[in-house]
Design an enzyme around this catalytic site. Structure first.
Site, PDB file in Angstrom:
ATOM      1  N   ASP A  28       0.848  -1.201   0.000  1.00 24.89           N
ATOM      2  CA  ASP A  28       0.000   0.000   0.000  1.00 24.89           C
ATOM      3  C   ASP A  28       0.886   1.255   0.000  1.00 24.89           C
ATOM      4  O   ASP A  28       0.660   2.196  -0.762  1.00 24.89           O
ATOM      5  CB  ASP A  28      -0.880   0.067   1.269  1.00 24.89           C
ATOM      6  CG  ASP A  28      -1.854  -1.088   1.407  1.00 24.89           C
ATOM      7  OD1 ASP A  28      -3.051  -0.864   1.256  1.00 24.89           O
ATOM      8  OD2 ASP A  28      -1.413  -2.222   1.665  1.00 24.89           O
TER       9      ASP A  28
ATOM     10  N   THR B  59      -6.965  -4.802   0.641  1.00 24.59           N
ATOM     11  CA  THR B  59      -5.736  -5.131   1.376  1.00 24.59           C
ATOM     12  C   THR B  59      -5.883  -6.412   2.190  1.00 24.59           C
ATOM     13  O   THR B  59      -4.968  -7.240   2.225  1.00 24.59           O
ATOM     14  CB  THR B  59      -5.319  -3.958   2.303  1.00 24.59           C
ATOM     15  OG1 THR B  59      -5.214  -2.784   1.508  1.00 24.59           O
ATOM     16  CG2 THR B  59      -3.985  -4.220   2.971  1.00 24.59           C
TER      17      THR B  59
HETATM   18  N1  LIG Z   1     -16.337  -1.575   7.812  1.00 23.31           N
HETATM   19  C1  LIG Z   1     -15.206  -1.224   7.182  1.00 23.31           C
HETATM   20  N2  LIG Z   1     -14.110  -0.862   7.874  1.00 23.31           N
HETATM   21  C2  LIG Z   1     -12.958  -0.508   7.241  1.00 23.31           C
HETATM   22  N3  LIG Z   1     -12.808  -0.495   5.888  1.00 23.31           N
HETATM   23  C3  LIG Z   1     -13.876  -0.851   5.164  1.00 23.31           C
HETATM   24  C4  LIG Z   1     -15.125  -1.244   5.756  1.00 23.31           C
HETATM   25  N4  LIG Z   1     -15.976  -1.541   4.766  1.00 23.31           N
HETATM   26  C5  LIG Z   1     -15.322  -1.353   3.608  1.00 23.31           C
HETATM   27  N5  LIG Z   1     -14.060  -0.931   3.849  1.00 23.31           N
HETATM   28  C6  LIG Z   1     -13.000  -0.653   2.887  1.00 23.31           C
HETATM   29  O1  LIG Z   1     -13.589  -0.531   1.607  1.00 23.31           O
HETATM   30  C7  LIG Z   1     -12.899  -1.320   0.649  1.00 23.31           C
HETATM   31  C8  LIG Z   1     -13.847  -2.392   0.149  1.00 23.31           C
HETATM   32  O2  LIG Z   1     -14.262  -3.193   1.218  1.00 23.31           O
HETATM   33  P1  LIG Z   1     -14.949  -4.597   1.005  1.00 23.31           P
HETATM   34  O3  LIG Z   1     -13.917  -5.494   0.415  1.00 23.31           O
HETATM   35  O4  LIG Z   1     -15.401  -5.041   2.367  1.00 23.31           O
HETATM   36  O5  LIG Z   1     -16.091  -4.355   0.085  1.00 23.31           O
HETATM   37  C9  LIG Z   1     -11.662  -1.876   1.361  1.00 23.31           C
HETATM   38  O6  LIG Z   1     -10.603  -0.949   1.109  1.00 23.31           O
HETATM   39  P2  LIG Z   1      -9.018  -1.272   1.357  1.00 23.31           P
HETATM   40  O7  LIG Z   1      -8.793  -2.703   1.102  1.00 23.31           O
HETATM   41  O8  LIG Z   1      -8.362  -0.358   0.373  1.00 23.31           O
HETATM   42  O9  LIG Z   1      -8.744  -0.870   2.766  1.00 23.31           O
HETATM   43  C10 LIG Z   1     -12.087  -1.868   2.795  1.00 23.31           C
HETATM   44  O10 LIG Z   1     -11.050  -1.751   3.717  1.00 23.31           O
END
Ligand SMILES: Nc1ncnc2c1ncn2[C@@H]1O[C@H](COP(=O)(O)O)[C@@H](OP(=O)(O)O)[C@H]1O
Ligand SMILES: [Mg+2]
Length: 326
Positions: free
Chosen positions: A67, A139
């Site tokens: 990242d 990530t």
């Molecule tokens: N409840 C939560 N807490 C933290 N990050 C979240 C989240 N829901 C979604 N995200 C972030 O939104 C992106 C898509 O999430 P998901 O895979 O759950 O759909 C990911 O980004 P990153 O991987 O860039 O951090 C994820 O971390």
């Protein structure tokens, strides 16, 4: 490059090359095997973690060396090419002083440079543009080895509206071609899309894609109300929009405040360039201007071309709408 190429095309053309370079960095870090995982919010006092949960952020939001390095590549490359645009990255301010010279991208996608600029963007000025960068979306999937869920996202907003961007999938097709170049999906509203051929979702069943790792009661209530024939649970906002672009699902529904502007700016711009829509769960577009708050606090509701976005939103129960006030 001809001086007369409109700025928006240059930003998109540079972002396409930069996203691919960042994707290579993501793969290099994995190949080296030193992920350097840190938990972004665990050093905060308890009350701050409580606050993060309230706004929908996870206290176990992880960050890796990939990242950090990919963001340094993207922000340094774009800010050297375009010093007067605003660039906001998920990983905040990182040291850009001593980055390897081969991380600095100076070339442009020729096909985009030669395109005819949509008339409304011909005079777009640097101060109108905000670029939202998620150097590694998905990530947690990256750390778990679900590599095709990973994308590099560079979203382009003009006047606060997402109008285009790049979704690069470094591990596209990695089961058959581990060392392949990945795949880049790009788009600009009014110009169209490139790097892929949009697929058409099946007409005999209704498929929704949603989060794999952040599912809660409200997400489930929204999904139940829409009554899909199939749910595709995958990681990453970028990857879920790839699922839509490839015609593998009709809608991406996430009734949660966890995503941030860098998660959705590029997916929204590319999907809308392909004729789809990405809004909050009430049907309103997010504001991507430079002073906008980071959380997508009213959730995500995205549909492909041909699906009636408003009709589908109207099927969400009142309790779900009420859970995400402005
Ligand atoms: N409840 C939560 N807490 C933290 N990050 C979240 C989240 N829901 C979604 N995200 C972030 O939104 C992106 C898509 O999430 P998901 O895979 O759950 O759909 C990911 O980004 P990153 O991987 O860039 O951090 C994820 O971390
Ligand atoms: Mg993300």
């Amino acid at each position: 490059m001809a001086q007369s190429v409109p700025l928006i095309l240059k930003v998109l053309a540079s972002s396409i090359k930069t996203a691919a370079r960042a994707g290579k960095i993501v793969k290099d870090v994995m190949d080296k095997g030193e992920l350097g995982i840190v938990h972004k919010n665990t050093t905060l006092p308890t009350f701050m973690n409580y606050f993060f949960r309230l706004i929908g952020a996870s206290k176990n939001d992880v960050q890796t060396e990939a990242d950090r390095s990919a963001q340094r590549c993207i922000i340094t490359s774009l800010s050297r090419q375009f010093p007067n645009i605003t660039i906001i990255g998920e990983e905040g301010t990182l040291d850009e002083a001593e980055i390897p010279s081969d991380w600095i991208v100076t070339d442009f996608d020729e096909c985009v440079l030669k395109s005819t600029c949509p008339p409304k963007f011909i005079d777009t000025k640097p101060e109108d543009i905000v670029v939202w960068v998620d150097p590694l979306d998905g990530t947690s999937e990256y750390t778990e080895g679900l590599l095709d869920h990973v994308t590099v996202l560079i979203g382009i907003a003009v006047g606060g509206k997402s109008v285009g961007g790049v979704i690069h999938q470094p591990y596209y097709d990695y089961h058959t071609n581990r060392n392949g170049p990945g795949k880049t999906y790009w788009g600009l509203v009014g110009l169209g899309v490139g790097g892929f051929t949009p697929g058409k979702a099946p007409s005999d069943k209704f498929i929704i894609t949603t989060s794999r790792s952040h599912r809660d009661e409200m997400v489930n209530r929204a999904l139940n109300a829409l009554n899909p024939d199939e749910i595709i649970s995958v990681g990453g906002a970028g990857h879920k929009v790839v699922v839509l672009l490839e015609g593998r699902a009709h809608a991406y529904v996430y009734a949660s405040r966890g995503c941030k502007k860098w998660d959705t700016c590029a997916p929204e711009g590319v999907l809308e360039a392909a004729g789809g829509l990405l809004t909050d769960i009430h049907g309103k577009h997010y504001d991507y201007s430079k002073n906008a708050s980071f959380p997508d606090a009213q959730g995500i509701f995205a549909t492909v071309q041909g699906v009636n976005h408003k009709d589908l939103i109207s099927k969400l129960p009142e309790e779900v709408h009420k859970a995400f006030p402005y």
